[in-house]
Design an enzyme around this catalytic site. Structure first.
Site, PDB file in Angstrom:
ATOM      1  N   GLY A  11       0.763  -1.246   0.038  1.00  0.00           N
ATOM      2  CA  GLY A  11      -0.231  -0.133   0.088  1.00  0.00           C
ATOM      3  C   GLY A  11       0.983   1.271   0.007  1.00  0.00           C
ATOM      4  O   GLY A  11       2.025   1.313  -0.437  1.00  0.00           O
ATOM      5  N   LYS A  12       0.250   2.397   0.354  1.00  0.00           N
ATOM      6  CA  LYS A  12       0.825   3.616   0.459  1.00  0.00           C
ATOM      7  C   LYS A  12       1.043   4.054   1.759  1.00  0.00           C
ATOM      8  O   LYS A  12       0.119   4.017   2.697  1.00  0.00           O
ATOM      9  CB  LYS A  12       0.130   4.541  -0.346  1.00  0.00           C
ATOM     10  CG  LYS A  12       0.081   4.176  -1.924  1.00  0.00           C
ATOM     11  CD  LYS A  12      -0.798   5.194  -2.784  1.00  0.00           C
ATOM     12  CE  LYS A  12      -0.827   4.577  -4.211  1.00  0.00           C
ATOM     13  NZ  LYS A  12      -1.522   5.517  -5.030  1.00  0.00           N
ATOM     14  N   VAL A  13       1.807   5.099   1.887  1.00  0.00           N
ATOM     15  CA  VAL A  13       1.774   5.909   3.010  1.00  0.00           C
ATOM     16  C   VAL A  13       1.818   7.365   3.070  1.00  0.00           C
ATOM     17  O   VAL A  13       2.334   7.897   1.932  1.00  0.00           O
ATOM     18  CB  VAL A  13       3.451   5.748   3.958  1.00  0.00           C
ATOM     19  CG1 VAL A  13       3.318   6.857   5.385  1.00  0.00           C
ATOM     20  CG2 VAL A  13       3.376   4.506   4.174  1.00  0.00           C
ATOM     21  N   ASP A  55      13.133  -7.772  11.480  1.00  0.00           N
ATOM     22  CA  ASP A  55      13.505  -6.847  10.298  1.00  0.00           C
ATOM     23  C   ASP A  55      14.067  -5.666  10.635  1.00  0.00           C
ATOM     24  O   ASP A  55      13.766  -4.383  10.222  1.00  0.00           O
ATOM     25  CB  ASP A  55      12.151  -6.511   9.488  1.00  0.00           C
ATOM     26  CG  ASP A  55      12.305  -6.145   7.941  1.00  0.00           C
ATOM     27  OD1 ASP A  55      13.690  -6.534   7.729  1.00  0.00           O
ATOM     28  OD2 ASP A  55      11.332  -5.704   7.411  1.00  0.00           O
TER      29      ASP A  55
END
Length: 1001
Positions: free
Chosen positions: A692-694, A822
């Site tokens: 997705g996007k931020v 991570d």
């Protein structure tokens, strides 16, 4: 006559000798042509020379001038194994240690028939172990550790007749250990640790290795018990079968090991009581059976041995600690914490031995502290947490100047603390909390120049806080709550530039908050609640950049609430029950903060019920009557609007695609969640990835937030907005998707170095995560897209320490602990002051401590260049995997280079740094922007980074130790970290102390 004859024979042999030397020149030159040599190590290997004896890394026989040794260790060479070396007829020793030899070993390696020593450790070898190895008749030393060799150990290795050392540690061997190895009767050292062998029992035939002295079999997936045949290993000095799945009782067969010096059985599933017969092991110095399921008492005879370390932590031992433990003349380390031991400590403990460490925490010991603990003057660590001890602290311990960690919390100690005890010069942790101590804090505390944590909460201390406390420049935490301290907070406390926590709630302090509090730039928590403090709340509190916990409730503060408090990003704010007046600052004039302002009669604002003014109090009865009348009418009204409400929600869900009932907040918010939906504009996208996007969102109140919007039903291919590179592996290995993992993890974390998740939304159609906005983006952005020069060394060091503290919090202070999985520079975000915060918990894993050891994953999570080698091939995860990744981040900070870069070829940053280090200095691996002003500090941090990326997990320090080492490096004090030797293992008598296994020391 004899001399003339010898000269004649030498003259006659010169032509073939010269011819032979010329052939060796040609063979070695062929080796040069077939290897990549980026550092020019082989530059003087000239095929025009008559002899190779003057060449780099070549040694010749002084009589015949034939080549007898080639040592090309640490030369950054790559390519296939140089088989032309096997044509050197006199070659007896060959070392290619720590290079990049990256092919399978050829079967023709057996043509190196005169070799006695072959060291190919720490390369990139793949494939199988050649079954022809045993055709090298005189081979005595074979080391293939730290490669990627897979498959079985060939049974033909049992045909060796002179082999003394076989090291196959840290490979991908996944078969079983052949019984044929027992035929190597000359074998003295067998090291097979850290291989993902098929789960199987220990091979009983290994007990036939009558010459064996060193047996290292940890992390090999062994099950069952220790075979009785092992009792025949009469020369064995080191037995390490730790971190397997061994079970049953500890067998009495170990008492037949007459030469044994070290026994490592920790992190298995042994049960039952410790057997009898320890008096036979007269050479034993270390015994570690921690992290098992043992019960019973410690045998008296075990305590009579001249042990250097007895480690029985995290078992279920019950019973008494034998009085005759004091008879051990070499006992310097006693740790029996987290058991069910009871009774008193031996009265003469430490009198006859140089006791350095004692940790008996988490038992049921009672009685007093033996006065003899520091009799030999070397006691460093004293931990008696959570027992039933009573009495006073012996005066003689006030003279024990070697003490550096004292933890007496959770007992029944009473009386006054000896004045000299407050001022011990080397103590960095003094924990006296939750006891019955009384009296004053002594002025002699000024001598405790190394003190970083002072915890005296929940006692009966009284009197004033001495002004000398302001001289403790290393103090990070001062917790003195729940006492009877009185007087003013000393003005000198504003001198504590490193102070992160000041907790003095529930005392009798009076006066005002000291002037100059804005100098406490590291202050994260300020709790002065339940005192008698007065005056105004200083405006300067609003300029404390790290503050996220502020509690000044139940005092007598007056005046207005400073508007500057709106500059803070607080997880917790409480100003209730004071004498404050005026308006509530707009940021906090929200219903979310109602409880933060209760009981202030003079406050004004639009929050009904914040206070009850005097005029309101007079009419309170009338209002109550009127309220009762309207209650009945309200019930009728509620029933009438139920139908309307249901229709309203259905309509809203249809219109916006989101039901507000799906919103979930984790902090008190200064905005409504519905504002988020109206601010998601494509012009404000600051990052995008497969998931997705931020968006960067500016809300109506001026607040900035970062909103991560996941694609519809984006689950198992989740990728952080900070992890958009194509080399990221983020496969989730549980039934919960990454969205739920991040919400579950970040929703319960409160730490200054962990990014705050403000709220989230989860519906079938949309998933949103709303974070605090970090104006300086990620560390990866600064290091790798042209901003590297903006980060000077003090800023980089601060980032490293902040990130280490955040990761230490996840590993050691969260219950249960959390492994991030991570860690990388793109997941370390920077605030306006370049404070670092760890982000992206989409693949984080909560570690089940009941299972002990690493947990298996179904797939790799992490990013190329950051993944620990053992995680990549075993898919088993624990805190050591994060520590490796953090070490890579340190190397990034120091070098300014990416973990994977075309400059390195097939290597990564870790290998490049290791191969590029020069004994004369480290400047050539460092970022030129760092300059030379902090050379010593940078070198220490480089050592810490290399320790974190040790190939073997056992050699990596815990994050708690990493934080301590970084603090010492920053202060210019402390010892250099201990680095593993070139074989990737510490000395034979190294053991990982309990502090890495949950110790409270």
């Amino acid at each position: 006559m004899t001399t003339m004859l010898a000269l004649l024979l030498l003259f006659l042999s010169l032509p073939p000798l010269i011819l032979s030397l010329k052939q060796e020149v040609l063979f070695l030159h062929q080796v040069k042509l077939r290897l990549s040599d980026p550092n020019g190590v082989l530059s003087n290997w000239n095929d025009q020379d008559d002899t190779p004896c003057n060449w780099t890394s070549v040694t010749c026989d002084p009589l015949t001038s034939s080549v007898i040794s080639v040592d090309l260790s640490n030369s950054s060479l790559s390519g296939p194994f140089p088989i032309f070396l096997c044509r050197l007829s006199s070659l007896s020793s060959l070392s290619l240690y720590n290079n990049n030899i990256n092919y399978s070993l050829p079967l023709t390696i057996s043509t190196c028939r005169n070799l006695t020593t072959l060291n190919l450790a720490q390369n990139l070898l793949t494939g199988l172990i050649p079954y022809t190895f045993s055709l090298i008749p005189n081979l005595r030393y074979l080391n293939l550790a730290g490669n990627s060799i897979s498959g079985d150990i060939p049974a033909t290795l049992g045909l060796f007749r002179r082999l003394e050392t076989l090291i196959l540690v840290n490979n991908l061997l996944d078969g079983t250990i052949p019984a044929a190895l027992s035929n190597i009767t000359t074998l003295k050292s067998l090291q097979l640790a850290y291989n993902p062998f098929t789960p199987s029992r220990l091979v009983p035939e290994l007990g036939n290795l009558s010459s064996l002295e060193y047996l290292w079999l940890s992390h090999c997936n062994f099950v069952g018990s220790i075979p009785p045949n092992f009792g025949r290993l009469s020369r064995l000095t080191n037995l390490d079968v730790s971190s397997n799945m061994l079970s049953g009782s500890i067998p009495s067969v170990i008492f037949e090991l007459k030469s044994i010096v070290q026994i490592e059985l920790f992190n298995n599933s042994f049960s039952g009581e410790l057997p009898l017969g320890w008096s036979n092991l007269t050479a034993l110095r270390r015994f570690d059976a921690s992290l098992n399921g043992l019960v019973g008492t410690i045998p008296d005879e075990l305590c009579k041995l001249p042990l250097e370390s007895l480690n029985l932590c995290d078992n279920q031992l019950v019973g008494l600690l034998p009085e005759n433990i004091t008879g051990s003349p070499n006992l310097y380390d006693l740790r029996v914490f987290n058991n069910r031991l009871y009774g008193s400590l031996p009265s003469e403990l430490g009198k006859n031995s140089p006791l350095q460490t004692i940790d008996v925490s988490g038992n049921q010991f009672s009685g007093e502290i033996p006065a003899s603990l520091c009799e030999k003057g070397v006691l460093e660590h004293l931990a008696l947490i959570n027992n039933l001890f009573s009495g006073t602290i012996p005066d003689v311990l006030g003279k024990c100047r070697t003490l550096n960690r004292v933890r007496l919390r959770g007992n029944r100690f009473s009386g006054e603390v000896p004045a000299e005890f407050w001022g011990l010069p080397h103590v960095n942790l003094l924990d006296l909390g939750e006891n019955l101590f009384y009296g004053n804090i002594s002025h002699m505390i000024s001598g405790a120049s190394n003190l970083s944590v002072l915890f005296i909460s929940k006692n009966r201390f009284s009197g004033t806080i001495p002004k000398e406390i302001g001289s403790l420049g290393n103090l990070v935490e001062f917790s003195g709550s729940d006492n009877e301290l009185s007087g003013q907070i000393p003005p000198t406390i504003v001198n504590l530039g490193q102070l992160g926590t000041l907790d003095l709630h529930k005392n009798e302090l009076s006066g005002e908050i000291p002037v100059g509090i804005q100098s406490l730039k590291q202050l994260n928590e300020l709790n002065l609640a339940n005192n008698r403090l007065s005056g105004k709340i200083p405006d300067e509190i609003g300029s404390l950049p790290m503050l996220n916990y502020l509690d000044l409730s139940q005092n007598h503060f007056s005046g207005k609430i400073p508007l500057d408090l709106q500059n803070l990003k607080l997880n917790m704010l409480n100003l209730s029950y004071n004498d404050l007046s005026g308006n509530i600052p707009p940021l906090y004039a929200k219903d979310f903060y109602r409880d933060s302002f209760l009981g202030n009669l003079g406050l004004c604002g639009d929050l009904p019920g914040i206070c009850i003014r005097k005029t309101e109090a007079k009419n309170h009865t009338y209002l109550w009557i009127l309220g009762s009348i309207f209650t009945l009418a309200g019930m009728v009204f509620v029933v009438g609007i139920v139908w309307f409400v249901c229709k309203f929600w259905n309509f809203r869900k249809t219109k916006k695609g989101i039901s507000m009932l799906k919103w979930r907040s984790f902090h008190k918010l200064g905005f409504s969640e519905s504002e988020i939906l109206d601010c998601l504009n494509e012009d404000d996208v600051i990052g995008s990835g497969a998931s997705g996007k931020v968006y960067k969102v500016e809300l109506g109140n001026g607040e900035l937030v970062a909103v991560k919007k996941l694609n519809e039903r984006s689950k198992k291919n989740y990728e952080s907005f900070a992890s958009v590179d194509s080399q990221s592996f983020a496969t989730v290995d549980s039934q919960k998707d990454a969205f739920e993992a991040e919400v579950e993890t970040l929703g319960r974390i409160r730490h200054k170095n962990i990014v705050r998740l403000l709220c989230c939304c989860n519906t079938e159609d949309c998933k949103l995560l709303v974070y605090e906005y970090m104006p300086n983006g990620s560390l990866g952005d600064f290091l790798h897209i042209g901003k590297c020069g903006l980060l000077d060394w003090p800023t980089r060091f601060k980032i490293a320490l902040d990130a280490a503290e955040g990761l230490s919090y996840l590993h050691h202070d969260c219950v249960p602990s959390i492994v991030h999985r991570d860690i990388k520079s793109n997941n370390i975000l920077l605030d306006a002051e370049f404070g670092a915060r760890i982000s992206d918990f989409g693949v984080a894993k909560i570690i089940n401590t009941v299972n002990k050891g690493a947990e298996p994953m179904s797939a790799i999570a992490g990013s190329c260049g950051y993944i620990a080698p053992e995680y990549a091939y075993t898919l088993r995860v624990n805190e050591k995997s994060d520590i490796y990744s953090f070490g890579v981040v340190i190397l990034e900070l120091l070098t300014g280079k990416k973990p994977i870069d075309p400059e390195f070829g097939e290597k990564d940053l870790v290998t490049w740094v290791r191969n590029s280090l020069d004994p004369k200095g480290v400047e050539h691996v460092l970022d030129p922007n760092l300059g030379s002003s902090f050379k010593e500090q940078i070198s220490r941090v480089l050592d810490i980074g290399l320790l974190c990326v040790s190939p073997l997990p056992i050699n990596r320090p815990s994050m708690r130790k990493v934080v301590k080492m970084l603090q010492e490096a920053g202060a210019g004090a402390g010892n250099n970290p201990r680095i593993a030797n070139k074989d990737g293992k510490l000395s034979p008598y190294y053991y990982e102390d309990c502090s890495d296994q949950g110790s409270v020391i």
